[in-house]
Write a protein that holds these residues in place. Structure first.
Motif, PDB file in Angstrom:
ATOM      1  N   VAL A  68       3.806  -1.126  -5.294  1.00  0.00           N
ATOM      2  CA  VAL A  68       4.064  -1.626  -4.009  1.00  0.00           C
ATOM      3  C   VAL A  68       5.409  -0.991  -3.790  1.00  0.00           C
ATOM      4  O   VAL A  68       5.986  -0.812  -4.438  1.00  0.00           O
ATOM      5  CB  VAL A  68       4.145  -3.220  -4.141  1.00  0.00           C
ATOM      6  CG1 VAL A  68       4.941  -3.457  -2.689  1.00  0.00           C
ATOM      7  CG2 VAL A  68       3.034  -3.749  -4.443  1.00  0.00           C
ATOM      8  N   ALA A  84       8.370  -1.403  -0.828  1.00  0.00           N
ATOM      9  CA  ALA A  84       8.652  -2.191   0.173  1.00  0.00           C
ATOM     10  C   ALA A  84       9.697  -1.570   0.922  1.00  0.00           C
ATOM     11  O   ALA A  84      10.646  -0.891   0.338  1.00  0.00           O
ATOM     12  CB  ALA A  84       8.896  -3.702  -0.313  1.00  0.00           C
ATOM     13  N   ASN A  85      10.049  -2.067   2.178  1.00  0.00           N
ATOM     14  CA  ASN A  85      11.185  -1.469   2.873  1.00  0.00           C
ATOM     15  C   ASN A  85      11.885  -2.796   3.524  1.00  0.00           C
ATOM     16  O   ASN A  85      11.452  -3.845   3.491  1.00  0.00           O
ATOM     17  CB  ASN A  85      10.898  -0.206   3.824  1.00  0.00           C
ATOM     18  CG  ASN A  85       9.680  -0.770   4.982  1.00  0.00           C
ATOM     19  OD1 ASN A  85       9.743  -1.922   5.348  1.00  0.00           O
ATOM     20  ND2 ASN A  85       9.050   0.326   5.347  1.00  0.00           N
ATOM     21  N   GLY A 117       9.049  -4.723   5.493  1.00  0.00           N
ATOM     22  CA  GLY A 117       7.933  -5.230   4.653  1.00  0.00           C
ATOM     23  C   GLY A 117       7.306  -4.421   3.834  1.00  0.00           C
ATOM     24  O   GLY A 117       8.058  -3.473   3.291  1.00  0.00           O
ATOM     25  N   ARG A 118       5.961  -4.522   3.497  1.00  0.00           N
ATOM     26  CA  ARG A 118       5.479  -3.631   2.584  1.00  0.00           C
ATOM     27  C   ARG A 118       4.980  -2.463   3.135  1.00  0.00           C
ATOM     28  O   ARG A 118       3.955  -2.347   4.045  1.00  0.00           O
ATOM     29  CB  ARG A 118       3.979  -4.410   1.953  1.00  0.00           C
ATOM     30  CG  ARG A 118       4.662  -5.242   0.561  1.00  0.00           C
ATOM     31  CD  ARG A 118       3.400  -5.852   0.107  1.00  0.00           C
ATOM     32  NE  ARG A 118       3.626  -6.428  -0.927  1.00  0.00           N
ATOM     33  CZ  ARG A 118       2.838  -7.169  -1.555  1.00  0.00           C
ATOM     34  NH1 ARG A 118       1.515  -6.990  -1.586  1.00  0.00           N
ATOM     35  NH2 ARG A 118       2.980  -7.942  -2.782  1.00  0.00           N
ATOM     36  N   HIS A 119       5.380  -1.200   2.755  1.00  0.00           N
ATOM     37  CA  HIS A 119       5.105   0.098   3.237  1.00  0.00           C
ATOM     38  C   HIS A 119       3.639   0.576   3.009  1.00  0.00           C
ATOM     39  O   HIS A 119       2.869   1.085   3.501  1.00  0.00           O
ATOM     40  CB  HIS A 119       6.112   1.089   3.272  1.00  0.00           C
ATOM     41  CG  HIS A 119       5.857   2.371   3.509  1.00  0.00           C
ATOM     42  ND1 HIS A 119       5.269   2.732   4.895  1.00  0.00           N
ATOM     43  CD2 HIS A 119       5.449   3.644   2.736  1.00  0.00           C
ATOM     44  CE1 HIS A 119       5.170   3.997   4.780  1.00  0.00           C
ATOM     45  NE2 HIS A 119       5.260   4.642   3.670  1.00  0.00           N
ATOM     46  N   THR A 128       0.832  -0.156  -0.370  1.00  0.00           N
ATOM     47  CA  THR A 128       0.249  -0.813  -1.529  1.00  0.00           C
ATOM     48  C   THR A 128      -1.144   0.040  -2.271  1.00  0.00           C
ATOM     49  O   THR A 128      -1.563   0.812  -1.449  1.00  0.00           O
ATOM     50  CB  THR A 128      -0.224  -2.394  -1.161  1.00  0.00           C
ATOM     51  OG1 THR A 128      -1.187  -2.033  -0.202  1.00  0.00           O
ATOM     52  CG2 THR A 128       0.929  -3.107  -0.924  1.00  0.00           C
TER      53      THR A 128
END
Length: 164
Positions: free
Chosen positions: A108, A110-111, A114-116, A118
């Motif tokens: 995962v 994340a930035n 949110g999640r950039h 997955t």
């Protein structure tokens, strides 16, 4: 390395240079990856990272942790929140399966919004002895052996031996 073990996180500063260089290196000349004004005209607040750059960063994350002998067998990722300049993406990983010298890692990235990214990465470390890890195969951060996707729009799957 055992199922459920977490890999150390990797923080990556998202700069304009990283975004543009990644797009150029992967021959992705879409204006949304290098021209802020045209990106805004198309509804984005700024330029953003392309999936091929993200794919490369995910691969780097895994090979840095599993060492120079590691071989990526499969990378399957899906994009979510864009990576814009000025943000930081933190990559994390959890081992989902170990079979002999091969592991599958859930990744995962994340930035700040949110999640950039997955997905999963399947990696082989020649000489690894299964759940106990590979003796003497150490990554850049000193992690030894095994220690420490869906196909859809906005997703990429790369098998060993294939070209992106």
């Amino acid at each position: 390395m055992r199922v459920g073990d977490a890999l150390p996180p990797l923080e990556i500063e998202i700069t304009r240079t990283l975004i543009v260089a990644g797009a150029i290196a992967s021959r992705d000349y879409q204006d949304v990856h290098h021209d802020a004004e045209l990106a805004r005209q198309k509804g984005s607040p700024d330029i953003f990272m392309n999936i091929l750059t993200t794919n490369g960063l995910v691969g780097r994350y895994i090979t840095d942790r599993f060492g120079p002998r590691s071989v990526l067998r499969r990378v399957a990722i899906r994009l979510g929140a864009p990576n814009y300049p000025g943000d930081t993406m933190v990559l994390t990983g959890t081992v989902e399966a170990v079979e002999g010298d091969t592991a599958t890692v859930r990744v995962v990235g994340a930035n700040g919004i949110g999640r950039h990214v997955t997905g999963t990465v399947t990696v082989t470390v020649p000489g690894a002895d299964g759940a106990d890890g590979a003796e003497g195969a150490s990554g850049a951060d000193g992690v030894e052996g095994f220690e420490g996707a869906e196909r859809a729009e906005g997703a990429a799957v790369q098998e060993a031996g294939s070209r992106p």
